[in-house]
Design a protein around this motif. Structure first.
Motif, PDB file in Angstrom:
ATOM      1  N   ASN A 193     -16.523  -0.967  -1.148  1.00  0.00           N
ATOM      2  CA  ASN A 193     -15.605   0.141  -0.824  1.00  0.00           C
ATOM      3  C   ASN A 193     -14.998  -0.153   0.543  1.00  0.00           C
ATOM      4  OD1 ASN A 193     -14.452   2.691  -1.640  1.00  0.00           O
ATOM      5  ND2 ASN A 193     -15.582   3.620   0.038  1.00  0.00           N
ATOM      6  N   LYS A 194     -14.107   0.708   0.970  1.00  0.00           N
ATOM      7  CA  LYS A 194     -13.374   0.509   2.224  1.00  0.00           C
ATOM      8  C   LYS A 194     -14.316   0.138   3.368  1.00  0.00           C
ATOM      9  CE  LYS A 194      -9.889   0.523   2.606  1.00  0.00           C
ATOM     10  NZ  LYS A 194      -9.099  -0.736   2.577  1.00  0.00           N
TER      11      LYS A 194
ATOM     12  N   PRO B 215      -7.959   3.133  -8.930  1.00  0.00           N
ATOM     13  CA  PRO B 215      -7.342   3.516 -10.208  1.00  0.00           C
ATOM     14  C   PRO B 215      -5.811   3.535 -10.170  1.00  0.00           C
ATOM     15  CG  PRO B 215      -9.197   4.947  -9.717  1.00  0.00           C
ATOM     16  CD  PRO B 215      -8.925   4.162  -8.467  1.00  0.00           C
TER      17      PRO B 215
ATOM     18  N   ALA C 186      -5.646   8.454  -4.616  1.00  0.00           N
ATOM     19  CA  ALA C 186      -6.160   7.131  -4.975  1.00  0.00           C
ATOM     20  C   ALA C 186      -6.181   6.919  -6.486  1.00  0.00           C
ATOM     21  CB  ALA C 186      -7.567   6.937  -4.418  1.00  0.00           C
ATOM     22  N   CYS C 187      -5.993   8.021  -7.224  1.00  0.00           N
ATOM     23  CA  CYS C 187      -6.097   7.959  -8.687  1.00  0.00           C
ATOM     24  C   CYS C 187      -4.787   8.498  -9.266  1.00  0.00           C
ATOM     25  CB  CYS C 187      -7.303   8.790  -9.136  1.00  0.00           C
ATOM     26  SG  CYS C 187      -8.846   8.243  -8.330  1.00  0.00           S
TER      27      CYS C 187
ATOM     28  N   GLN D 230      -6.764   6.012   6.156  1.00  0.00           N
ATOM     29  CA  GLN D 230      -6.612   6.740   4.886  1.00  0.00           C
ATOM     30  C   GLN D 230      -7.330   8.092   4.919  1.00  0.00           C
ATOM     31  OE1 GLN D 230      -7.374   3.484   5.150  1.00  0.00           O
ATOM     32  NE2 GLN D 230      -6.799   2.317   3.350  1.00  0.00           N
TER      33      GLN D 230
ATOM     34  N   ILE E  84      -3.838   1.703  -8.304  1.00  0.00           N
ATOM     35  CA  ILE E  84      -3.350   0.317  -8.308  1.00  0.00           C
ATOM     36  C   ILE E  84      -3.258  -0.177  -9.762  1.00  0.00           C
ATOM     37  CG2 ILE E  84      -3.945  -2.059  -7.714  1.00  0.00           C
ATOM     38  CD1 ILE E  84      -5.408  -0.974  -5.236  1.00  0.00           C
TER      39      ILE E  84
ATOM     40  N   ARG F 105      -2.100   2.996  -3.396  1.00  0.00           N
ATOM     41  CA  ARG F 105      -3.373   2.328  -3.101  1.00  0.00           C
ATOM     42  C   ARG F 105      -4.463   3.158  -3.768  1.00  0.00           C
ATOM     43  NH1 ARG F 105      -5.245   6.394  -1.361  1.00  0.00           N
ATOM     44  NH2 ARG F 105      -7.095   5.244  -0.803  1.00  0.00           N
ATOM     45  N   GLY F 106      -5.701   2.686  -3.616  1.00  0.00           N
ATOM     46  CA  GLY F 106      -6.790   3.340  -4.346  1.00  0.00           C
ATOM     47  C   GLY F 106      -6.939   2.632  -5.692  1.00  0.00           C
TER      48      GLY F 106
ATOM     49  N   HIS G 234     -15.572   8.799   3.108  1.00  0.00           N
ATOM     50  CA  HIS G 234     -14.939   7.691   3.830  1.00  0.00           C
ATOM     51  C   HIS G 234     -13.699   7.264   3.050  1.00  0.00           C
ATOM     52  CE1 HIS G 234     -15.073   4.447   6.770  1.00  0.00           C
ATOM     53  NE2 HIS G 234     -14.842   3.572   5.800  1.00  0.00           N
ATOM     54  N   CYS G 235     -12.665   6.878   3.770  1.00  0.00           N
ATOM     55  CA  CYS G 235     -11.410   6.428   3.162  1.00  0.00           C
ATOM     56  C   CYS G 235     -10.783   7.562   2.347  1.00  0.00           C
ATOM     57  CB  CYS G 235     -11.624   5.176   2.313  1.00  0.00           C
ATOM     58  SG  CYS G 235     -10.064   4.345   1.863  1.00  0.00           S
TER      59      CYS G 235
ATOM     60  N   PHE H  48     -12.681  -4.394   3.032  1.00  0.00           N
ATOM     61  CA  PHE H  48     -13.784  -3.767   2.297  1.00  0.00           C
ATOM     62  C   PHE H  48     -15.117  -4.335   2.771  1.00  0.00           C
ATOM     63  CE2 PHE H  48      -9.988  -3.648  -0.240  1.00  0.00           C
ATOM     64  CZ  PHE H  48      -9.964  -2.349  -0.705  1.00  0.00           C
TER      65      PHE H  48
ATOM     66  N   MET I 298       0.806  -1.225   0.000  1.00  0.00           N
ATOM     67  CA  MET I 298       0.000   0.000   0.000  1.00  0.00           C
ATOM     68  C   MET I 298       0.837   1.271   0.000  1.00  0.00           C
ATOM     69  SD  MET I 298      -3.331  -1.312   2.106  1.00  0.00           S
ATOM     70  CE  MET I 298      -4.294   0.171   1.865  1.00  0.00           C
TER      71      MET I 298
ATOM     72  N   GLY J 287     -15.976   6.629  -2.732  1.00  0.00           N
ATOM     73  CA  GLY J 287     -15.499   5.960  -3.935  1.00  0.00           C
ATOM     74  C   GLY J 287     -15.923   4.500  -3.916  1.00  0.00           C
ATOM     75  N   THR J 288     -15.382   3.737  -4.826  1.00  0.00           N
ATOM     76  CA  THR J 288     -15.651   2.295  -4.842  1.00  0.00           C
ATOM     77  C   THR J 288     -14.495   1.567  -5.514  1.00  0.00           C
ATOM     78  OG1 THR J 288     -17.055   0.544  -5.792  1.00  0.00           O
ATOM     79  CG2 THR J 288     -17.103   2.660  -6.888  1.00  0.00           C
ATOM     80  N   ASP J 289     -14.290   0.346  -5.078  1.00  0.00           N
ATOM     81  CA  ASP J 289     -13.245  -0.497  -5.662  1.00  0.00           C
ATOM     82  C   ASP J 289     -13.805  -1.493  -6.658  1.00  0.00           C
ATOM     83  OD1 ASP J 289     -12.248   0.476  -2.956  1.00  0.00           O
ATOM     84  OD2 ASP J 289     -10.440  -0.262  -3.944  1.00  0.00           O
TER      85      ASP J 289
END
Ligand code: MRU
Length: 366
Positions: free
Chosen positions: A253-254, A56, A169-170, A202, A58, A53-54, A162-163, A330, A50, A241-243
């Motif tokens: 998401n987180k 996009p 992250a991008c 985060q 990653i 991280r995030g 959140h997070c 998550f 990490m 956001g979302t993973d």
């Protein structure tokens, strides 16, 4: 995004034209350090640990990892081995697989001697596209904030996040934070409640850092505080956001996002999720049942790293010695709790129909 007056992306190619540098996110907010990535192994380690991280970012880091693997050996076997190693670094964010697949699509049809140049070109495009997509998410999302500001006759709009789904992250801008930056730049009065986001913090370390650098008013809150603030009318909207987002609009998401969505639902607070198309997994429907949830080391729960009053960075144990700890990275928020999805193509209900109205090319997916 500017740090000390200098514009940065979160990942860039060095002067040698093949290695890349990233910001070491494990050192923020107390130290701004960068790290050179010079092999696929380096890229995999940076994702796993990490340092980056995030979702996009990653994906972008893995893309360059694949470039470096091909630079050493451009054969099909090497491509497959590097793909497998990078793909298993983190299981939840689908952008990782998306980026690796995009790389393979770009290089696999080519003869080995042409693969390296094509790979670097594709990785650069993944990064440039991500910047533009996040900018568009900002443009789409700022209207929602503006509408609340108008309703409040120019009063402060309080957004809970959140997070970290921001610039860090991008590649630039961020997803959830892009509309917030645009609202701030437009002169809308905005204040952000930043969930600290245990166990890795985060929110407290990265989101607060970003917002502070951009001059956006914000307050860090313990993860448990959001429900109370919502009950007392102090949150106008949530944006996270979302993973990974399923075809019917469930969002991973987180950890802790789901509880915020429940509290928002109970209090009639709009709950928005911002995402690029690269985060949609068209092969899945039921996020709770189908999205793999990363489990990380118990030590992230039992220990914490921070700066002491004397200025030293130290790691301390915060829990009862010998007790076990669970560390789910998550959780999944069902679509019914999501007011809308903010994408680069527009804002839509979190439903299959809503997503397909924006991405009709996926009508036959599944
Ligand atoms: O474990 P992390 O820090 O990689 O998790 C990141 C998040 O959950 C973000 O909110 C999500 O990736 C969206 S990033 C635009």
């Amino acid at each position: 995004m500017k740090i000390n007056g200098k514009a940065y992306r979160t990942i860039w190619v060095n002067e040698d034209q093949w290695s890349v540098t990233v910001i070491d996110q494990t050192k923020l907010p107390h130290e701004f350090e960068t790290l050179r990535i010079a092999s696929a192994d380096d890229a995999a380690r940076a994702i796993k640990d990490m340092i980056v991280r995030g979702a996009p970012l990653i994906g972008a880091t893995a893309a360059y990892g694949l470039c470096m693997a091909l630079r050493e050996d451009a054969s099909d076997a090497a491509l497959e081995a590097a793909y497998a190693m990078l793909a298993e670094t983190r299981p939840t964010a689908i952008n990782l697989k998306w980026a690796l697949d995009a790389m393979v699509d770009a290089v696999k049809p080519l003869p080995a001697r042409e693969r390296v140049a094509a790979a670097y070109a594709r990785a650069a495009k993944i990064c440039d596209d991500d910047v533009e997509i996040c900018r568009r998410i900002g443009v789409q999302g700022v209207g929602l904030i503006r509408a609340i500001a108008d309703k409040k006759s120019g009063g402060v709009v309080n957004v809970l996040t959140h997070c970290n789904a921001g610039w860090l992250a991008c590649v630039d801008w961020g997803t959830a934070l892009a509309p917030i930056y645009m609202a701030h730049d437009e002169g809308i009065k905005i204040h952000v409640w930043v969930d600290e986001t245990r166990p890795r913090n985060q929110g407290a370390s990265l989101t607060a850092f970003e917002l502070g650098r951009h001059g956006v008013a914000h307050t860090i809150i313990p993860d448990n505080a959001g429900g109370h603030l919502m009950q007392h009318g102090q949150v106008d909207m949530c944006i996270v956001g979302t993973d990974r987002t399923t075809a019917r609009g469930d969002v991973a998401n987180k950890i802790g996002t789901y509880l915020k969505a429940l509290a928002a639902h109970d209090n009639g607070v709009p709950f928005y999720v911002a995402l690029p198309y690269t985060t949609i997994d068209w092969t899945l429907d039921d996020g709770v049942a189908e999205i793999p949830i990363e489990q990380r080391s118990a030590r992230e729960v039992t220990h914490m790293t921070g700066r002491t009053d004397k200025g030293a960075i130290e790691t301390i144990e915060i829990s009862a010695p010998g007790s076990g700890a669970a560390n789910y990275g998550f959780d999944v928020t069902p679509a019914r709790l999501v007011t809308g999805l903010i994408t680069e193509r527009g804002v839509t209900p979190a439903t299959r129909e809503g997503l397909l109205s924006l991405y009709p090319e996926h009508k036959n997916a599944g």
